[in-house]
Design a protein around this motif. Sequence first.
Motif, PDB file in Angstrom:
ATOM      1  N   ALA A   1       2.012  -0.463  -5.718  1.00 30.44           N
ATOM      2  CA  ALA A   1       2.991   0.228  -5.209  1.00 30.44           C
ATOM      3  C   ALA A   1       2.467   0.908  -3.887  1.00 30.44           C
ATOM      4  O   ALA A   1       1.687   1.558  -3.926  1.00 30.44           O
ATOM      5  CB  ALA A   1       3.509   1.604  -6.044  1.00 30.44           C
ATOM      6  N   GLY A   2       3.334   0.676  -2.677  1.00 31.59           N
ATOM      7  CA  GLY A   2       3.027   1.073  -1.585  1.00 31.59           C
ATOM      8  C   GLY A   2       2.420   0.314  -0.477  1.00 31.59           C
ATOM      9  O   GLY A   2       2.100   0.589   0.672  1.00 31.59           O
ATOM     10  N   ASP A   3       1.909  -0.627  -1.237  1.00 32.75           N
ATOM     11  CA  ASP A   3       1.333  -1.850  -0.383  1.00 32.75           C
ATOM     12  C   ASP A   3       2.105  -2.517   0.696  1.00 32.75           C
ATOM     13  O   ASP A   3       3.109  -2.868   0.338  1.00 32.75           O
ATOM     14  CB  ASP A   3       0.653  -3.002  -1.073  1.00 32.75           C
ATOM     15  CG  ASP A   3      -0.195  -3.835  -0.391  1.00 32.75           C
ATOM     16  OD1 ASP A   3      -0.002  -4.371   0.807  1.00 32.75           O
ATOM     17  OD2 ASP A   3      -1.643  -4.191  -0.884  1.00 32.75           O
ATOM     18  N   PRO A   4       1.775  -2.537   2.135  1.00 31.07           N
ATOM     19  CA  PRO A   4       2.869  -2.786   3.027  1.00 31.07           C
ATOM     20  C   PRO A   4       2.923  -4.358   2.684  1.00 31.07           C
ATOM     21  O   PRO A   4       3.851  -4.803   3.517  1.00 31.07           O
ATOM     22  CB  PRO A   4       1.928  -2.510   4.393  1.00 31.07           C
ATOM     23  CG  PRO A   4       0.573  -2.275   4.051  1.00 31.07           C
ATOM     24  CD  PRO A   4       0.585  -1.756   2.626  1.00 31.07           C
ATOM     25  N   MET A   5       2.270  -5.112   2.546  1.00 30.83           N
ATOM     26  CA  MET A   5       2.305  -6.582   2.077  1.00 30.83           C
ATOM     27  C   MET A   5       3.728  -6.918   1.219  1.00 30.83           C
ATOM     28  O   MET A   5       4.136  -8.033   1.319  1.00 30.83           O
ATOM     29  CB  MET A   5       0.991  -7.264   1.744  1.00 30.83           C
ATOM     30  CG  MET A   5       1.161  -8.715   1.972  1.00 30.83           C
ATOM     31  SD  MET A   5      -0.364  -9.580   1.525  1.00 30.83           S
ATOM     32  CE  MET A   5      -1.183  -9.120   3.024  1.00 30.83           C
ATOM     33  N   LEU A   6       4.010  -5.931   0.508  1.00 33.96           N
ATOM     34  CA  LEU A   6       5.087  -5.996  -0.239  1.00 33.96           C
ATOM     35  C   LEU A   6       6.485  -6.340   0.575  1.00 33.96           C
ATOM     36  O   LEU A   6       7.409  -7.036   0.264  1.00 33.96           O
ATOM     37  CB  LEU A   6       5.321  -4.938  -0.761  1.00 33.96           C
ATOM     38  CG  LEU A   6       4.235  -4.771  -2.265  1.00 33.96           C
ATOM     39  CD1 LEU A   6       4.755  -3.306  -2.933  1.00 33.96           C
ATOM     40  CD2 LEU A   6       4.574  -5.738  -3.295  1.00 33.96           C
TER      41      LEU A   6
ATOM     42  N   ARG B   1     -12.794   1.111  -9.517  1.00 36.22           N
ATOM     43  CA  ARG B   1     -12.489  -0.471  -9.414  1.00 36.22           C
ATOM     44  C   ARG B   1     -11.290  -0.846 -10.268  1.00 36.22           C
ATOM     45  O   ARG B   1     -11.425  -0.612 -11.523  1.00 36.22           O
ATOM     46  CB  ARG B   1     -13.576  -1.245  -9.487  1.00 36.22           C
ATOM     47  CG  ARG B   1     -13.642  -2.593  -9.495  1.00 36.22           C
ATOM     48  CD  ARG B   1     -15.004  -3.269  -9.523  1.00 36.22           C
ATOM     49  NE  ARG B   1     -15.759  -2.755 -10.814  1.00 36.22           N
ATOM     50  CZ  ARG B   1     -15.688  -3.448 -12.001  1.00 36.22           C
ATOM     51  NH1 ARG B   1     -14.991  -4.442 -12.283  1.00 36.22           N
ATOM     52  NH2 ARG B   1     -16.257  -3.037 -13.189  1.00 36.22           N
ATOM     53  N   VAL B   2     -10.430  -1.378  -9.826  1.00 33.51           N
ATOM     54  CA  VAL B   2      -9.345  -1.891 -10.584  1.00 33.51           C
ATOM     55  C   VAL B   2      -9.817  -3.208 -11.573  1.00 33.51           C
ATOM     56  O   VAL B   2     -10.050  -4.235 -10.844  1.00 33.51           O
ATOM     57  CB  VAL B   2      -7.964  -2.250  -9.766  1.00 33.51           C
ATOM     58  CG1 VAL B   2      -6.818  -2.985 -10.885  1.00 33.51           C
ATOM     59  CG2 VAL B   2      -7.332  -1.109  -9.126  1.00 33.51           C
ATOM     60  N   VAL B   3      -9.835  -3.192 -12.766  1.00 30.76           N
ATOM     61  CA  VAL B   3     -10.216  -4.256 -13.465  1.00 30.76           C
ATOM     62  C   VAL B   3      -9.317  -5.153 -14.108  1.00 30.76           C
ATOM     63  O   VAL B   3      -9.343  -6.172 -14.785  1.00 30.76           O
ATOM     64  CB  VAL B   3     -11.307  -3.870 -14.436  1.00 30.76           C
ATOM     65  CG1 VAL B   3     -12.620  -3.254 -13.733  1.00 30.76           C
ATOM     66  CG2 VAL B   3     -10.837  -2.916 -15.576  1.00 30.76           C
ATOM     67  N   GLY B   4      -7.837  -4.728 -13.813  1.00 26.55           N
ATOM     68  CA  GLY B   4      -7.219  -5.213 -14.802  1.00 26.55           C
ATOM     69  C   GLY B   4      -5.455  -4.787 -14.424  1.00 26.55           C
ATOM     70  O   GLY B   4      -5.417  -3.385 -14.062  1.00 26.55           O
TER      71      GLY B   4
ATOM     72  N   THR C   1      -7.865  -2.946  -5.488  1.00 25.61           N
ATOM     73  CA  THR C   1      -8.827  -1.552  -5.515  1.00 25.61           C
ATOM     74  C   THR C   1      -8.700  -0.959  -4.436  1.00 25.61           C
ATOM     75  O   THR C   1      -8.633   0.463  -4.475  1.00 25.61           O
ATOM     76  CB  THR C   1     -10.337  -2.157  -5.746  1.00 25.61           C
ATOM     77  OG1 THR C   1     -10.127  -2.992  -7.136  1.00 25.61           O
ATOM     78  CG2 THR C   1     -11.205  -1.469  -5.576  1.00 25.61           C
ATOM     79  N   ALA C   2      -8.532  -1.737  -3.199  1.00 19.84           N
ATOM     80  CA  ALA C   2      -8.444  -0.869  -1.943  1.00 19.84           C
ATOM     81  C   ALA C   2      -7.285   0.069  -1.864  1.00 19.84           C
ATOM     82  O   ALA C   2      -7.265   1.107  -1.494  1.00 19.84           O
ATOM     83  CB  ALA C   2      -8.624  -1.954  -0.922  1.00 19.84           C
ATOM     84  N   ARG C   3      -6.075  -0.510  -2.649  1.00 18.77           N
ATOM     85  CA  ARG C   3      -4.771   0.324  -2.414  1.00 18.77           C
ATOM     86  C   ARG C   3      -5.115   1.285  -3.403  1.00 18.77           C
ATOM     87  O   ARG C   3      -4.486   2.759  -3.059  1.00 18.77           O
ATOM     88  CB  ARG C   3      -3.848  -0.557  -2.821  1.00 18.77           C
ATOM     89  CG  ARG C   3      -2.491   0.045  -3.008  1.00 18.77           C
ATOM     90  CD  ARG C   3      -1.891   0.772  -1.620  1.00 18.77           C
ATOM     91  NE  ARG C   3      -0.817   1.621  -1.582  1.00 18.77           N
ATOM     92  CZ  ARG C   3      -0.487   2.662  -0.858  1.00 18.77           C
ATOM     93  NH1 ARG C   3      -1.186   2.428   0.400  1.00 18.77           N
ATOM     94  NH2 ARG C   3       0.418   3.372  -1.158  1.00 18.77           N
ATOM     95  N   TRP C   4      -5.428   1.290  -4.562  1.00 19.95           N
ATOM     96  CA  TRP C   4      -5.736   2.367  -5.438  1.00 19.95           C
ATOM     97  C   TRP C   4      -6.792   3.472  -4.847  1.00 19.95           C
ATOM     98  O   TRP C   4      -6.291   4.599  -5.092  1.00 19.95           O
ATOM     99  CB  TRP C   4      -6.401   1.811  -6.672  1.00 19.95           C
ATOM    100  CG  TRP C   4      -6.296   2.873  -7.999  1.00 19.95           C
ATOM    101  CD1 TRP C   4      -7.603   3.419  -8.374  1.00 19.95           C
ATOM    102  CD2 TRP C   4      -5.398   3.005  -8.714  1.00 19.95           C
ATOM    103  NE1 TRP C   4      -7.061   4.300  -9.333  1.00 19.95           N
ATOM    104  CE2 TRP C   4      -5.856   3.971  -9.844  1.00 19.95           C
ATOM    105  CE3 TRP C   4      -4.227   2.535  -8.761  1.00 19.95           C
ATOM    106  CZ2 TRP C   4      -5.259   4.416 -10.549  1.00 19.95           C
ATOM    107  CZ3 TRP C   4      -3.141   3.187  -9.787  1.00 19.95           C
ATOM    108  CH2 TRP C   4      -3.857   3.964 -10.647  1.00 19.95           C
ATOM    109  N   ALA C   5      -7.726   3.242  -4.170  1.00 20.29           N
ATOM    110  CA  ALA C   5      -8.471   4.247  -3.525  1.00 20.29           C
ATOM    111  C   ALA C   5      -7.613   5.144  -2.819  1.00 20.29           C
ATOM    112  O   ALA C   5      -8.044   6.360  -2.468  1.00 20.29           O
ATOM    113  CB  ALA C   5      -9.601   3.675  -2.816  1.00 20.29           C
TER     114      ALA C   5
END
Length: 314
Positions: free
Chosen positions: A91-96, A268-271, A298-302
Amino acid sequence: MSMAADDIDRFEASRPRLEAIAYRLLGSAGEAEDAVQETFLRWQAADVGRIEVLEAWLTKVLTNLCLNQLTSARARRETYVGQWLPEPLLAGDPMLGPAETAEQRESVSYAVLALMERLSPSERAVYVLREAFAYPHREIAEILDITEAASQQIFHRARKHVADGRTRTEVDEATARRIVEEFLAAATSGRTESLVRLLTEDAVSIGDGGGRVPARAKAFEGAAAVARFLRGLFKPSKAKRAMAGGAPEVYAWTANGDPAVVAVVDGRVVGVMCLEITAEGISAFRNQVNPGKLDRATARWAAADHGEPLFTAF
């Protein structure tokens, strides 16, 4: 060949839209970024003074680059280890990309991205440009060098293919979180019957490990089989902790607009597990655990304010 700063700015203003188109076409954030960068290089090499409509020129170049990529990707996926699933975007990723209409939101859902793998490259291109970005068939025809009538025919055929496999029900973020929390409570209860009640009779579970993380090559099918798998998946074990590199923290989130479970180890997002929701219950689980498809997540999560985890698994 150097390019004027204002020409670079013109391209950069188009980059978000181009990345959103490329992601829908390719199902991969990394490949989408590469396609957009190649479009930029071609823009740099072009005689920009002769380009009348920048958006049309860039879209045509990008779309054709993606069509070439899709053709070669089909061959690569024939040798892919296990099931192939798209790269999830949190959620929130501009590529969406645009999300003003139901069609735009649905076009980037994990379920529809997976369904679009059934389409030919040309069907996928017409479907994305028309359904997600509302391009007129006249412009699509110019982009793909086909007739306007052919664009309309391809679109109707692609839309039918997608609709035939689609049962998704759109939910808001609050509802998505509640569904994920209810699912996780059932999955960690140790009781298969509580999970079965949340699923449709024909529920499926698909995992993509890319040969780097264990994932069953064949989907689990049917509520009972899926429930047994999920119950086992959330059962603690030393082997699972070792494989994940630690005990994953589990969050209720959204990915590609779908309710999702996000598992994180040391940031780190692992799943990412995307849930497909219908009026009858949860009809599908699509589990992305291939590390090569989780870097952007992972980058978005950070960068996200994700709060505290619901629990720590394994």
